[in-house]
Design an enzyme around this catalytic site. Sequence first.
Site, short mmCIF file in Angstrom:
data_model
loop_
_atom_site.label_atom_id
_atom_site.label_comp_id
_atom_site.label_asym_id
_atom_site.label_seq_id
_atom_site.Cartn_x
_atom_site.Cartn_y
_atom_site.Cartn_z
N SER A 60 1.97 -10.12 5.29
CA SER A 60 2.10 -9.12 5.26
C SER A 60 2.44 -7.93 3.89
O SER A 60 2.58 -9.04 2.66
CB SER A 60 3.59 -8.84 5.51
OG SER A 60 4.72 -9.79 4.85
N ASP A 61 2.63 -6.86 3.84
CA ASP A 61 3.17 -6.22 2.73
C ASP A 61 4.22 -6.65 2.24
O ASP A 61 5.13 -6.99 2.68
CB ASP A 61 2.42 -4.82 2.89
CG ASP A 61 2.10 -4.14 0.62
OD1 ASP A 61 2.62 -5.09 0.54
OD2 ASP A 61 2.07 -3.35 1.32
N TRP A 62 4.24 -6.27 1.23
CA TRP A 62 6.21 -6.80 0.20
C TRP A 62 6.82 -5.99 1.44
O TRP A 62 7.08 -5.13 1.50
CB TRP A 62 6.07 -6.07 -1.30
CG TRP A 62 6.70 -6.21 -1.56
CD1 TRP A 62 7.87 -5.83 -1.68
CD2 TRP A 62 6.54 -6.99 -2.97
NE1 TRP A 62 9.08 -6.14 -2.67
CE2 TRP A 62 8.21 -6.80 -3.68
CE3 TRP A 62 5.99 -7.22 -4.25
CZ2 TRP A 62 8.45 -7.35 -4.97
CZ3 TRP A 62 6.27 -8.21 -5.08
CH2 TRP A 62 6.90 -8.06 -5.70
#
Length: 770
Positions: A297-299
């Site tokens: 996932s992104d941050w």
Amino acid sequence: MKRIIVAVVCLMGFSFVGFAQGSAPRVPRKPVKNILTDAEKETRFVHNLMKKMTLTEKIGQLSQYVGGELLTGPKSGAVSDSLFVRGMIGSILNVGGVEQLRKLQQKNIQSSRLKIPVLFGFDVIHGYKTIFPTPLAESCSWDLGLMYETAKAAAIEASASGIHWTFAPMVDIARDPRWGRIVEGAGEDTYLACKIAEARVRGFQWNLGKPNAVYACAKHFVAYGAPQAGRDYAPVDLSLATLAEIYLPPFKACIDAGVKTFMSAFNSVNGVPATGNRWLLTELLRKKWKFKGFVVSDWNAVQELKAHGVAETDEDAALLAFDAGVDMNMTDGLYNRCLEKAVREGRVEMKEIDASVERILRAKYALGLFDDPYRFLNIERERHEVRSDSITRLARKAAASSMVLLKNSHALLPLSKQTKRIALIGPLANNCAEVLGSWKARGEEKDVVTVLEGLKNKLGRATEVNYVRGCDFLEPSTQEFSAAFDAAKQSDVIIAVVGEKALMSGESRSRAVLRLPGEQGALLDTLRKAGKPLVVVLMNGRPLCLEKTDQQADALLEAWFPGTQCGNAVADILFGDAMPSGKLTTSFPLTEGQIPNYYNYKRSGRPGDMPRSSTVRHIDVPNRNLYPFGYGLSYTAFSYGEMRCPKQFDDDGMLTVSVDVTNTGRYDGEEIVQLYVADKVASMVRPVKELKGFQKVFIPKGQTKRVDFTLNVHDLGFWDNNMRYIVEPGAFEIMVGSNSEDVQKKEAIWVQAASNTRHAQPKVKRPKQR
Ligand code: NOJ
């Protein structure tokens, strides 16, 4: 008139190039005299290990944290002693340096029960210690070999410093220069972006399995570059045809180049956040495209599913993301906190957890980390392979090749090395911080050659270089103007280096006003009054609205953010030791109200160039761009002969066109010859033109080179809103030229062989991968 849809080819299901290492074995299962293939050894090892793992340890492998607590004190989303002890860390991001990473890996190996090595990721976006030009800048070189080399060099430096995995390339198409992250991509064109995506993936992963290459990550899946109003993270709404035609292909190109990881995007697409989008991550990525690597996932993007309003609780968010197909959860720790309970309650199937864990363990295995978790942690390599002479030379070449000459009145450039007095003015003229651009990894200001230093290196003492900053980026002060004017007055030529601060573009750095920030425009006005030739060197992360700057400058060089070798490369170009050869990969608007202003816009019923008022246009600003896609000058000149283009595609759907290009100027030089195609009549509205080929050719002065392009009609199809690829017979406009507006046109017809009486059924071919 084309009436028949001949070839409905596939549902985004391009051919798949396999997962070289780390995939489920495709070899015959029968062992020959008990000798296992490498793939079988890997499978056996991973499956045995998984048998020993507790559920907590398995979910731990799916969790990624920042390196904070043990190194720099507590921080949210950071690793901790207790997470290590419980085997709950699969990966750590954005810690670099052998010494630091060794501490973390040691901690992990010493405290965890199963001693599963941690995977170290880092944002190595355009260099690690040696910073290359930003990706947007580099794309303007149109030099795929060069981009392969800079990605490879970044991989060598990062891996020598202990990194296993970069979160690059960003392959988001950006058609809106307000969006700050346009700086991280390859511009507005999908065809070119696919080629660049492939080159960069291959560069980062050039020697995968050895400790001098890193895993690449195709991000941000998908359409992150199309947020409403150019505001980072905003929702994206677009047709499926546009998604398929413009935004998806660079990701598919990454898969075909063997990319090992994907990152899901922050944004929603047509109402569904990418990080919770099962259609995208599972149906398309895994099932249709057969991607075998893992998705991160992104941050905090998993937790942000709550803010999107599609999950009520942390647990809902974790479940939604995991079920959609996010294998690894970056920083927010939700998988560790929520998935175990969900499995125990039967809301997540164990086999799904196992599948994700297996992907991550295989990635670690393929790097040899189970043989030696410290394999990438070699202090000698870090000393010798970082900032090597060859990488420094490459950075200088890359920076010069990325620059685009926008204007050169009266052949002011190149300047003579005999010039006696130069006034060097501007907030970027002696700046070593901003010229690295956004995402500078572990690049250091002390290694940067500023423009002032570059000029001195080039010219020695015989030339007086009088530097005055002139103004800041944002402060509304004109105090230094008079000193700048005096320096200009006493000079033979003025070089003004102006633009954006590094962090005016990049993540969460969208801008609505794209003029030169602060007082820089007024500074140029003041310099103009000195009556000396004015060279403006621009450094910025995105297209700016430069109509006024264009009028002020005698010569205008778009240098972007050139990186560590900034000053040397600028001096190489200004004094003719390197020829400008870059061309824009993103259109420069006249003014912000024209945005989006990409070259491959779709036709309309009332095209703007009709001589009447009720057409697609603004009443106050013409439709044209200041500098179009594909535009860039050289110190030499090229003339194009008449394009040779057969009237018809051959029976296999192939067409070869050619053009002679002559270097009619005073220097040897490189030209980027571009091929565009437009489908004249189709069952859906098509763009006015689309790039379908290019070649960067070196032509010595006085010489002519023949440039050939071969088109396959099956690459000239389009996607409908059911995401079907369609190729229709009929007439195509074929265009060749030096930029998207300066082209010559011919027409070629494709009469599909199958529609001749010879075949009962239409001949359908898979589209060649873009
Ligand atoms: C957020 C950014 O969107 C992404 O591109 C980056 O890789 C991660 N943070 C990790 O730093």
